[in-house]
Write a protein that holds these residues in place. Structure first.
Motif: not given
Length: 366
Positions: A54-55, A86-88, A95-96, A104-106
């Motif tokens: 992940x990033x 990609x800022x909300x 966080x990941x 694909x946020x995990x």
């Protein structure tokens, strides 16, 4: 020509003159490490821990800063562009993200220290390049990130850990995270000053946070088994001078394993590259370069053939663990070497003498 146009894994003629440190890195070794980080970067600029993992936004920025220290400015700018794109809507990032895929946020929680760190990277990139247009483009991103973080500041000055995906705020404050936020707020204020856009609310928030870190340990969760809670108040610029020296000396023998590096957590027999490099950077900022170099030399045993660094080593078992080579461990090493080598942007960001200090509250804040 920069490393980005060199063959992956080859030494390349990148700007490595400040990334050479006897006993730690040769120019060819430094270039190989930079190439390793570059190889993990996705075409859209995202820098995961390694491809397939992940990033997280904090480590993404650390790796980007290392690229800038190596003269890989286009790659670093691409990393910051990824954050901007990609800022909300609330100014945060998740966080990941799986392998750095923005869709694909995990882990959909939003950690304050992860969000704040963009300010450190953006200021470092500006100091590395003098690119005012870049600073103009990134200012809305930095501003929104700081505003998100400060919405979680508590009355005592400490910053709440994170906001959950359902909007619930975790008001528990972590000393390491808050110390990192302290550093980020100083860099954000430096950007604001450069742009002649004063942010008095940020100055007050920074002062309150620094006061809490220095004088109110009870406002933070007890994580003192972790070495980061030991050195990060110094690395983040909240604790300086004689107080910094006293803090580091007090627990040196608990966390430092001569010849091997720095423990992540006591009493575990596990030294880690990231903590070792960050302590070296802390020591450099305190004016103790000789001890900083010693630590960086010790962790040579974590260097892999591809120029990257293993995350850690369990010395009781004589075993590498976990078996991963992360962009952020390599990035931390390069930044520590850059500071010791006098790279101007890196020394300005981590030395802190020219960063704003905020407004220290009068008396105790309760």
């Amino acid at each position: 020509m920069t490393m980005s146009s060199s063959r992956p894994g080859s030494p390349g003629p990148g700007r490595t003159e400040r990334l050479v440190l006897p006993g730690v890195l040769t120019a060819a070794q430094a270039a190989r490490t930079v190439a390793g980080i570059a190889a993990a970067q996705r075409p859209d600029g995202a820098i995961p821990w390694f491809r397939g993992h992940h990033l997280d936004p904090w480590d993404h920025v650390e790796a980007a800063m290392a690229l800038d220290a190596a003269g890989e400015h286009a790659r670093a700018e691409a990393a910051y562009r990824w954050l901007a794109e990609h800022q909300n809507g609330d100014g945060s990032w998740y966080a990941a993200y799986a392998d750095g895929a923005a869709d694909e946020p995990t882990d959909r929680s939003r950690e304050t220290n992860f969000v704040a760190y963009v300010a450190v990277g953006v200021w470092h990139h500006y100091l590395s390049t003098g690119d005012d247009a870049f600073l103009d483009r990134m200012w809305p991103t930095v501003f929104a990130a700081v505003e998100f973080v400060l919405r979680l500041q508590q009355p005592g000055g400490q910053i709440g850990w994170k906001r959950e995906d359902d909007g619930t705020d975790r008001t528990e404050a972590l000393l390491t995270g808050c110390s990192s936020v302290h550093h980020a707020l100083r860099c954000a204020l430096a950007i604001a000053e450069h742009r002649e856009e004063p942010q008095p609310d940020w100055e007050l928030a920074l002062g309150l946070l620094g006061h809490a870190i220095r004088h109110h340990p009870e406002r933070f969760s007890d994580k003192n088994r972790y070495s980061m809670d030991w050195y990060y108040p110094v690395l983040g610029g909240a604790v300086t001078g004689a107080a910094a020296k006293e803090r580091i000396e007090e627990r040196w023998d608990e966390f430092v394993v001569p010849g091997l590096g720095v423990r992540c957590v006591v009493p575990n027999p596990w030294v880690t590259g990231g903590e070792s490099c960050e302590l070296a950077l802390t020591l450099w900022a305190m004016g103790e370069s000789d001890r900083a170099v010693d630590i960086l030399r010790w962790i040579g045993h974590l260097r892999a053939e591809d120029g990257m660094y293993w995350t850690g080593y369990v010395y009781d078992d004589e075993a590498i663990w976990p078996e991963e080579r992360t962009t952020w461990t390599a990035g931390a090493l390069l930044l520590a070497v850059a500071a010791l080598g006098g790279d101007e942007a890196t020394t300005a960001v981590f030395g802190g003498e020219r960063l704003p200090v905020g407004l220290d509250p009068e008396g105790c804040c309760g």
